[in-house]
Scaffold this motif. Structure first.
Motif, PDB file in Angstrom:
ATOM      1  N   CYS A  51       0.840  -1.197   0.000  1.00 12.46           N
ATOM      2  CA  CYS A  51       0.000   0.000   0.000  1.00 12.46           C
ATOM      3  C   CYS A  51       0.880   1.254   0.000  1.00 12.46           C
ATOM      4  O   CYS A  51       2.015   1.216   0.482  1.00 12.46           O
ATOM      5  CB  CYS A  51      -0.861   0.048   1.257  1.00 12.46           C
ATOM      6  SG  CYS A  51      -1.870  -1.404   1.498  1.00 12.46           S
ATOM      7  N   CYS A  54       3.334   2.298   3.066  1.00 13.43           N
ATOM      8  CA  CYS A  54       3.687   1.126   3.886  1.00 13.43           C
ATOM      9  C   CYS A  54       5.178   1.133   4.209  1.00 13.43           C
ATOM     10  O   CYS A  54       6.021   1.295   3.325  1.00 13.43           O
ATOM     11  CB  CYS A  54       3.338  -0.149   3.135  1.00 13.43           C
ATOM     12  SG  CYS A  54       3.849  -1.633   4.026  1.00 13.43           S
ATOM     13  N   CYS A  85       2.547  -9.435   4.160  1.00 19.46           N
ATOM     14  CA  CYS A  85       2.935  -8.346   3.257  1.00 19.46           C
ATOM     15  C   CYS A  85       4.452  -8.217   3.254  1.00 19.46           C
ATOM     16  O   CYS A  85       5.084  -8.070   2.206  1.00 19.46           O
ATOM     17  CB  CYS A  85       2.316  -7.038   3.718  1.00 19.46           C
ATOM     18  SG  CYS A  85       0.512  -7.052   3.692  1.00 19.46           S
ATOM     19  N   ASN A 155       5.471  -4.510  12.132  1.00 17.90           N
ATOM     20  CA  ASN A 155       4.487  -3.432  12.011  1.00 17.90           C
ATOM     21  C   ASN A 155       3.400  -3.568  13.069  1.00 17.90           C
ATOM     22  O   ASN A 155       2.342  -2.958  12.983  1.00 17.90           O
ATOM     23  CB  ASN A 155       3.886  -3.381  10.597  1.00 17.90           C
ATOM     24  CG  ASN A 155       3.257  -4.703  10.200  1.00 17.90           C
ATOM     25  OD1 ASN A 155       3.206  -5.642  10.982  1.00 17.90           O
ATOM     26  ND2 ASN A 155       2.781  -4.772   8.970  1.00 17.90           N
ATOM     27  N   GLY A 159      -0.808  -7.386   8.685  1.00 17.94           N
ATOM     28  CA  GLY A 159      -1.253  -6.557   7.573  1.00 17.94           C
ATOM     29  C   GLY A 159      -1.991  -7.370   6.522  1.00 17.94           C
ATOM     30  O   GLY A 159      -3.122  -7.059   6.153  1.00 17.94           O
ATOM     31  N   THR A 235       0.224   1.398   7.385  1.00 12.77           N
ATOM     32  CA  THR A 235      -0.647   2.574   7.344  1.00 12.77           C
ATOM     33  C   THR A 235      -2.101   2.164   7.218  1.00 12.77           C
ATOM     34  O   THR A 235      -2.990   2.764   7.800  1.00 12.77           O
ATOM     35  CB  THR A 235      -0.276   3.447   6.135  1.00 12.77           C
ATOM     36  OG1 THR A 235      -0.169   2.586   4.997  1.00 12.77           O
ATOM     37  CG2 THR A 235       1.031   4.142   6.351  1.00 12.77           C
ATOM     38  N   GLU A 236      -2.294   1.129   6.441  1.00 12.85           N
ATOM     39  CA  GLU A 236      -3.657   0.732   6.086  1.00 12.85           C
ATOM     40  C   GLU A 236      -4.439   0.251   7.301  1.00 12.85           C
ATOM     41  O   GLU A 236      -5.614   0.554   7.436  1.00 12.85           O
ATOM     42  CB  GLU A 236      -3.576  -0.374   5.018  1.00 12.85           C
ATOM     43  CG  GLU A 236      -4.856  -0.658   4.306  1.00 12.85           C
ATOM     44  CD  GLU A 236      -5.413   0.578   3.607  1.00 12.85           C
ATOM     45  OE1 GLU A 236      -6.639   0.627   3.493  1.00 12.85           O
ATOM     46  OE2 GLU A 236      -4.647   1.483   3.205  1.00 12.85           O
ATOM     47  N   TYR A 237      -3.805  -0.496   8.177  1.00 13.63           N
ATOM     48  CA  TYR A 237      -4.550  -1.055   9.311  1.00 13.63           C
ATOM     49  C   TYR A 237      -4.123  -0.480  10.651  1.00 13.63           C
ATOM     50  O   TYR A 237      -4.919   0.118  11.360  1.00 13.63           O
ATOM     51  CB  TYR A 237      -4.460  -2.590   9.307  1.00 13.63           C
ATOM     52  CG  TYR A 237      -5.131  -3.160   8.097  1.00 13.63           C
ATOM     53  CD1 TYR A 237      -6.519  -3.072   7.957  1.00 13.63           C
ATOM     54  CD2 TYR A 237      -4.396  -3.719   7.067  1.00 13.63           C
ATOM     55  CE1 TYR A 237      -7.159  -3.547   6.825  1.00 13.63           C
ATOM     56  CE2 TYR A 237      -5.026  -4.204   5.927  1.00 13.63           C
ATOM     57  CZ  TYR A 237      -6.404  -4.113   5.814  1.00 13.63           C
ATOM     58  OH  TYR A 237      -7.026  -4.577   4.700  1.00 13.63           O
TER      59      TYR A 237
END
Ligand SMILES: Cc1ncc(C[n+]2csc(CCOP(=O)(O)OP(=O)(O)O)c2C)c(N)n1
Ligand code: SF4
Ligand SMILES: [Mg+2]
Lengths: 307, 382
Positions: A51, A54, A85, A155, A159, A235-237
């Motif tokens: 993403c 990321c 990911c 992270n 992800g 970033t996404e989650y």
């Protein structure tokens, strides 16, 4: 708006405190040969699946820069990864790349290294991959001191599967499977792996790639099991679920949480004082442990063998 | 001529591996297979081989696959509980086309079950234990000499077809000693690994298949840079999800393992005029043979089809054996596994009366004779 939640006496979930960090210009751009790492990319595999923003991509690029300085081509370098990911990045490097099963890259890498000790084997794993489902393999690889370089992209979340709880998720943080905040305590991967017997243990951040590059280079040089935990951001989650802002905001939150080991992190960014609102608990960064004892291959009498 | 010697089944397996050029073993101790690991732990290091005891069977299978991609003939040995843990990586090996040999010395299950008693309970696990439609090869030696020859054959098939090959036998065969000769395999019996014919180049296709449907994947570190994944992949080895391509890939993987059928033919014993066909494999085939002789003495025209190949199912030899029969008896030490396949092939044209025993002891000739006599009176005669 959701109320900020309290983590270790500080809060997580605000959005105003992220700024206020003065960064030196990105040093990579000025170095001779900057950009030459692109020759190591496997363009045919593009577009990549990460993403925007990321942290995995930032770390991957930094890894490539280090490799580009050391290798013309990656014929004798194998990248072994699990599932996640983070693990997917190995597909984008033009080397011998092995995308294995969830949690098990170290087992494949162990077999490959023993079969062909002359190959340089780099393992890429995620915090779920390496510390949850693959935690057993991680401690045993460290105990054996097999000459692998293992980079764990932490992270603090799963992800790939959509933002579930990881064994590294900060206490109190929200994920899709901890809707009331995480009740558990996260792993300190570096301490775990050091206790298990790794002879090189370091922690770095996607926020400071130059430092990561230095550490990764040292990890590659090290004979024995070298472990680099690198803090990256989903970033996404993680970012979205905990209202931590965008990719850049997350990087600044890393900066606030860093406790540098000065010898390794000489170049400190200047942090404008802000109220004590560290998004993450403060963690030691840098080379945390380095020692020398026979590697598994040495003990088995396999080194130097060319088949 | 190789000398005659008294050899244990598991020892024959380990010595076959050495004779077949196996130079990599990763495993985790479990009865009744541990003698294989113990012998290879002594023998492999002195011959440039690698022996490693891993932290569990998942790791063992992962290490075997890593070792195999490094270019070595690689194997592991285990029993039911360990075989269960290996299933995900067996699926990986099938899809990524990584050669390996897995020996499963079967004990009673489910769960920890009967750790040191014989069973044939893993037949369906060998077929369907991993998720998805995995094409599998499983061999079933019936005596110590055959443990040796079929282990050598397992390596030949694994390397040529680039797929995992399972060797399944029970605790009794694993632990019994027989006077056998263990001849060095010929070059043809050893075979060779299917690998690339094209030189390294940017357009090289590691997952391009040869005429036999086998991908010509290179070993790591030999000048080729390529990607290996457990995702569905194209000829470049890159992930893809095109439905037609995925279907074609699965079809190819199934087609290639069919080569094992002619390579491992069954033993046909007194079958030509048989009215009652006994089907058995492994240790049970030995007592079944004695039962056939006794039945013949009693006027029953009995014969034995002893399969040495469980998977892929040797359809032609089973249907041929059944074609002239009025009763088929499948004898196996489980609650009915291979028997269902035979029933399926019989298709209602031949009555199938399984004789099943899943308690931890071997089926005796006497009980099998009794079963056949009862079945012929009840079924065929009525
Ligand atoms: C045996 C198995 N269990 C679960 C999954 C589903 N799964 C895929 S990736 C993943 C988590 C990955 O998390 P992490 O290693 O932290 O990688 P990230 O995506 O966060 O980089 C899970 C649970 C799987 N592929 N295989
Ligand atoms: S889901 Fe998270 S970890 Fe995965 S690519 Fe997107 S931002 Fe990165
Ligand atoms: Mg993660």
């Amino acid at each position: 708006m959701q109320a900020p939640m309290v983590v270790d006496g500080t809060s997580i979930g605000g959005d105003e405190q992220q700024r206020g960090v003065t960064l030196a210009p990105c040093p990579g751009d000025e170095r001779p040969g900057a950009g030459s790492e692109k020759r190591l990319l496997r363009y045919a595999m593009m577009p990549h699946m990460l993403c925007p923003g990321c942290g995995h991509g930032i770390v991957f690029e930094a890894m490539l820069r280090v490799l580009a300085e050391r290798y013309e081509t990656l014929d004798t370098v194998a990248f072994v990864a699990g599932i996640g990911c983070s693990s997917r990045v190995v597909g984008y490097v033009d080397a011998c790349t092995l995308h294995t099963t969830h949690g098990r890259p170290l087992t494949f890498a162990t077999g490959l290294k023993l079969a062909r000790p002359e190959l340089d084997v780099v393992v890429v794993t995620g915090d779920g991959d390496g510390l949850s489902i693959g935690g057993n393999h991680l401690i045993h690889a460290a105990r054996r001191n097999i000459d692998l370089t293992c980079v764990l992209f932490n992270n603090e979340i799963y992800g790939m599967t959509g933002g579930q709880l990881a064994p590294t998720t900060i206490t109190g943080a929200y994920t899709s499977t901890s809707p009331a905040g995480n009740h558990e305590r996260p792993f300190d991967a570096a301490k775990l792996v050091e206790a298990a017997g790794a002879t090189f243990v370091a922690r770095a951040q996607s926020y400071r790639t130059q430092v990561f590059e230095d550490i990764f280079a040292r990890a590659l040089d090290h004979k024995g099991f070298s472990f680099v935990e690198v803090m990256t951001d989903c970033t996404e989650y993680f970012g979205r679920t905990n209202r931590l802002g965008n990719g850049a905001d997350l990087l600044f939150s890393q900066a606030r949480a860093e406790q540098a080991i000065e010898t390794d992190l000489a170049e400190r960014p200047t942090l404008t004082p802000v109220p004590p609102k560290a998004v993450r608990p403060v963690m030691e960064m840098g080379v945390l442990h380095e020692s020398r004892r026979p590697t598994l291959e040495e003990a088995m009498g396999l080194t130097g063998e060319q088949r | 001529m190789a000398e005659r010697q008294l050899v244990q089944g598991n020892e024959a397996c380990a010595r076959a591996a050495l004779a077949a050029g196996c130079s990599f073993f990763a495993g985790y101790p479990i009865s009744p297979s541990s003698e294989i690991a113990e012998l290879l732990a002594r023998e492999l290091p002195g011959r440039g081989g690698v022996f490693i005891q891993m932290e569990d069977e998942i790791a063992s299978m992962g290490a075997v696959l890593g070792g195999s991609l490094g270019g070595r003939r690689a194997m592991t040995a285990t029993s039911g509980p360990g075989f269960t843990l290996m299933q995900e990586h067996l699926g990986y090996a099938s899809l990524a086309e990584i050669p390996c040999v897995v020996v499963d010395v079967m004990r009673g299950g489910p769960s920890t079950g009967l750790p040191t008693s014989p069973s044939q309970g893993d037949v369906m696990q060998a077929r369907w234990g991993s998720h998805g439609d995995r094409a599998t090869i499983a061999l079933a030696p019936g005596n110590v000499a055959e443990v040796y020859t079929l282990t050598v054959e397992a390596f030949r098939l694994a390397e040529a077809l680039r797929t995992p090959v399972a060797v399944l036998y029970d605790e009794v065969i694993g632990h019994m000693r027989e006077g056998v000769q263990l001849p060095a395999p010929t070059a043809a019996q050893l075979g060779r690994r299917t690998g690339p014919i094209a030189p390294p180049s940017p357009d090289f296709l590691p997952y391009q298949a040869n005429k036999a449907g086998v991908a010509m994947v290179p070993d790591f570190g030999r000048g080729y840079r390529f990607h290996v994944t457990g995702l569905m992949h194209d000829e470049r080895g890159y992930p893809m999800s095109d439905h037609a391509q995925v279907a074609a890939l699965l079809e190819r993987l199934e087609r290639k393992v069919a080569a094992a059928v002619p390579a491992v033919p069954p033993e046909r014993y007194r079958l030509d005029d048989a009215d009652v066909v006994v089907l058995a494999y492994g240790i049970v085939a030995r007592t079944a043979r004695a039962a056939v002789d006794t039945l013949r003495e009693q006027g029953v025209r009995a014969g034995l089809l002893r399969t040495r190949l469980l998977w892929p199912l040797p359809v032609a030899s089973v249907t041929e054996a059944l074609s002239g029969a009025s009763l088929a008896v499948v004898a196996e030490m489980n609650r009915g596994q291979w028997a269902f396949e035979v029933q399926r092939l019989a298709g209602g044209h031949v009555e199938v009366s399984p004789y099943l025993k899943a308690g931890g002891s071997v089926i005796t000739a006497e009980e099998l004779v009794e079963h056949v006599l009862f079945a012929t009176r009840e079924g065929v005669g009525a």
